[in-house]
Design an enzyme around this catalytic site. Structure first.
Site, mmCIF file in Angstrom:
data_model
loop_
_atom_site.group_PDB
_atom_site.id
_atom_site.type_symbol
_atom_site.label_atom_id
_atom_site.label_comp_id
_atom_site.label_asym_id
_atom_site.label_seq_id
_atom_site.Cartn_x
_atom_site.Cartn_y
_atom_site.Cartn_z
ATOM 1 N N ARG B 51 -2.948 -2.774 7.923
ATOM 2 C CA ARG B 51 -2.456 -4.097 7.555
ATOM 3 C C ARG B 51 -1.065 -3.978 6.971
ATOM 4 O O ARG B 51 -0.718 -2.972 6.381
ATOM 5 C CB ARG B 51 -3.346 -4.702 6.471
ATOM 6 C CG ARG B 51 -4.765 -4.826 6.888
ATOM 7 C CD ARG B 51 -5.590 -5.214 5.682
ATOM 8 N NE ARG B 51 -7.001 -5.056 5.986
ATOM 9 C CZ ARG B 51 -7.972 -5.298 5.129
ATOM 10 N NH1 ARG B 51 -7.673 -5.701 3.893
ATOM 11 N NH2 ARG B 51 -9.219 -5.131 5.477
ATOM 12 N N ASP B 53 1.255 -6.471 4.294
ATOM 13 C CA ASP B 53 1.143 -7.654 3.434
ATOM 14 C C ASP B 53 2.107 -8.750 3.845
ATOM 15 O O ASP B 53 3.029 -8.519 4.624
ATOM 16 C CB ASP B 53 1.487 -7.263 1.993
ATOM 17 C CG ASP B 53 0.318 -6.584 1.331
ATOM 18 O OD1 ASP B 53 -0.813 -6.725 1.829
ATOM 19 O OD2 ASP B 53 0.550 -5.896 0.322
ATOM 20 N N TYR B 114 6.682 4.939 6.369
ATOM 21 C CA TYR B 114 7.161 3.694 5.769
ATOM 22 C C TYR B 114 8.585 3.881 5.269
ATOM 23 O O TYR B 114 8.940 4.956 4.771
ATOM 24 C CB TYR B 114 6.279 3.294 4.571
ATOM 25 C CG TYR B 114 5.011 2.573 4.977
ATOM 26 C CD1 TYR B 114 5.012 1.216 5.236
ATOM 27 C CD2 TYR B 114 3.804 3.272 5.080
ATOM 28 C CE1 TYR B 114 3.853 0.554 5.593
ATOM 29 C CE2 TYR B 114 2.633 2.613 5.447
ATOM 30 C CZ TYR B 114 2.667 1.246 5.700
ATOM 31 O OH TYR B 114 1.523 0.587 6.063
ATOM 32 N N ARG B 203 5.211 0.572 -2.366
ATOM 33 C CA ARG B 203 5.976 -0.304 -3.260
ATOM 34 C C ARG B 203 5.873 0.149 -4.716
ATOM 35 O O ARG B 203 6.820 -0.017 -5.497
ATOM 36 C CB ARG B 203 5.498 -1.748 -3.100
ATOM 37 C CG ARG B 203 5.846 -2.313 -1.714
ATOM 38 C CD ARG B 203 5.095 -3.582 -1.374
ATOM 39 N NE ARG B 203 5.257 -4.592 -2.396
ATOM 40 C CZ ARG B 203 4.575 -5.736 -2.430
ATOM 41 N NH1 ARG B 203 3.675 -5.997 -1.475
ATOM 42 N NH2 ARG B 203 4.774 -6.604 -3.381
#
Lengths: 264, 264
Positions: B51, B53, B114, B203
């Site tokens: 997933r 966000d 990422y 994050r």
């Protein structure tokens, strides 16, 4: 009253253009709203160096407004902070100065610089959809570079002006044109500096240059188009998303950007 | 049924994340809707590598789905064209291949990459507001580069996982970390490759590294934070806007990205 001249950027994709309009989100409207809050209800009229259409961006738009001296005088750098703190995130003020009442952001201009960016990707890149035009066809950079020279100098640009405008005198001078490539980004950039531009003129010039790059027009066809003084000569207006008001000159345009003089 | 593996980009800022949700615009929802039209009403379930966000972007998200053979078989390259023609402009498919039924886009992954981009501009640049994080404070690149080494290798990342997840095993291996500068853009880029990442983990790691770069934590504080296994240790989660799912590996992660092996 103190006159502030301010330089700003905005992302145009969520604005209905620069000029204030009822029931629409516009750049002028958002700034005037903030100023009205700051003055506790006095209307302060914001003047722009020129309008930008819905979806058109600015990296160097310039405005001026006359701000009443109320309790205390606001220095130019404090005005940047005050306004930025009230702006939505798609507007930002970068520079400010106090100017005298002879300065007018529209009438004092010596030149304007517009930039148009075209993405050459096969499909529209999701991250560029609001920020570039798109031309996924064969494109010869050198043909466009040669053709662009025909725009330099003083011409009647009737063929490149959207119809319906109120402006009668359609003679403008283009000082500088550059068509160049950003190979890593797979983009073509068009830079235009001139003493003024008619409504949609940059987008129509880009539309015509792309047709030349795609060999759908002969390389020197713009000479014929200019002489024709007929808007029907160019039907392809490049979309607003690729257009940036890049800089407004209030000093004479520097010699290095006066390619029109070298041409003569 | 034919299983298609497809690689895609999306601009996350107008999506309520990847995963389908009632009454929300999601990436999975938009793709399933298109597939349902293509199959004239059959539901085709879309599986994602993971997933993302709300507001998080993808440059290399991978999905798979099983498509019924109806009138005719659709080759992989035709599936790209068919889906792209039905996608909104914030999604684009770049690659497709037919895979066998042993392939699963989530369970067959060998690693994920990422990227997080932070803008250092004083104010938020209007053109970056949806596409970067923002850190207008003093930042020492070398401190962050040194600190990032402490994340390499196999660790229990409980301190870096948003609470409330259902995942019990919080041990992950980070293969590669790079913190680097794009001076022209005034940006810092954080690259992370690992065998998997917990909810909000990238994050939260970026949030902690920024605090180290700002000298609000000692350079090797992440060693202590990892050992603590306590989410309260890092409160600063970098915003979704700067995060990109950059690449998903289905082959072994190349040796050049296995900095964890060199570390031992």
């Amino acid at each position: 009253m103190v006159r502030y001249k301010m330089t700003m950027e905005y992302d145009g994709h969520l604005f209905h253009g620069f000029q204030i309009q009822p029931h629409q989100r516009t750049v002028q409207g958002v700034i005037e709203q903030a100023l009205e809050k700051m003055t506790k209800g006095k209307r302060v009229i914001v003047h722009g160096s020129g309008r930008t259409d819905a979806g058109v961006h600015a990296l160097g738009q310039v405005i001026h407004f006359d701000y009443p001296i109320q309790k205390s005088f606001i220095p130019a750098d404090k005005m940047i902070l005050a306004l930025n703190s009230m702006m939505p995130t798609d507007i930002i003020f970068k520079e400010a100065e106090i100017v005298d009442e002879n300065f007018h952001v529209q009438y004092s201009t010596k030149g304007k610089w517009y930039r148009y960016i075209v993405s050459l990707d096969h499909f529209v890149d999701p991250f560029k959809r609001f920020y570039t035009g798109h031309y996924p066809y064969k494109l010869d950079l050198h043909l466009m570079q040669e053709a662009a020279q025909d725009l330099l100098g003083e011409h009647d640009f009737t063929s490149f002006a959207a119809s319906g405008g109120q402006i009668i005198d359609k003679v403008r001078t283009i000082y500088y044109v550059k068509v160049w490539e950003k190979p890593e980004e797979h983009e073509i950039v068009f830079d235009f500096i001139g003493n003024g531009f008619l409504y949609n003129m940059v987008r129509i010039m880009v539309g015509a240059l792309l047709e030349i790059g795609n060999e759908r027009r002969p390389v020197h066809d713009l000479r014929r188009v200019i002489s024709a003084k007929d808007r029907q000569e160019v039907r392809n207006t490049a979309p607003a998303s690729g257009l940036y008001l890049y800089h407004v000159f209030y000093e004479e345009v520097p010699e290095k950007y006066r390619l029109d003089k070298k041409k003569d």
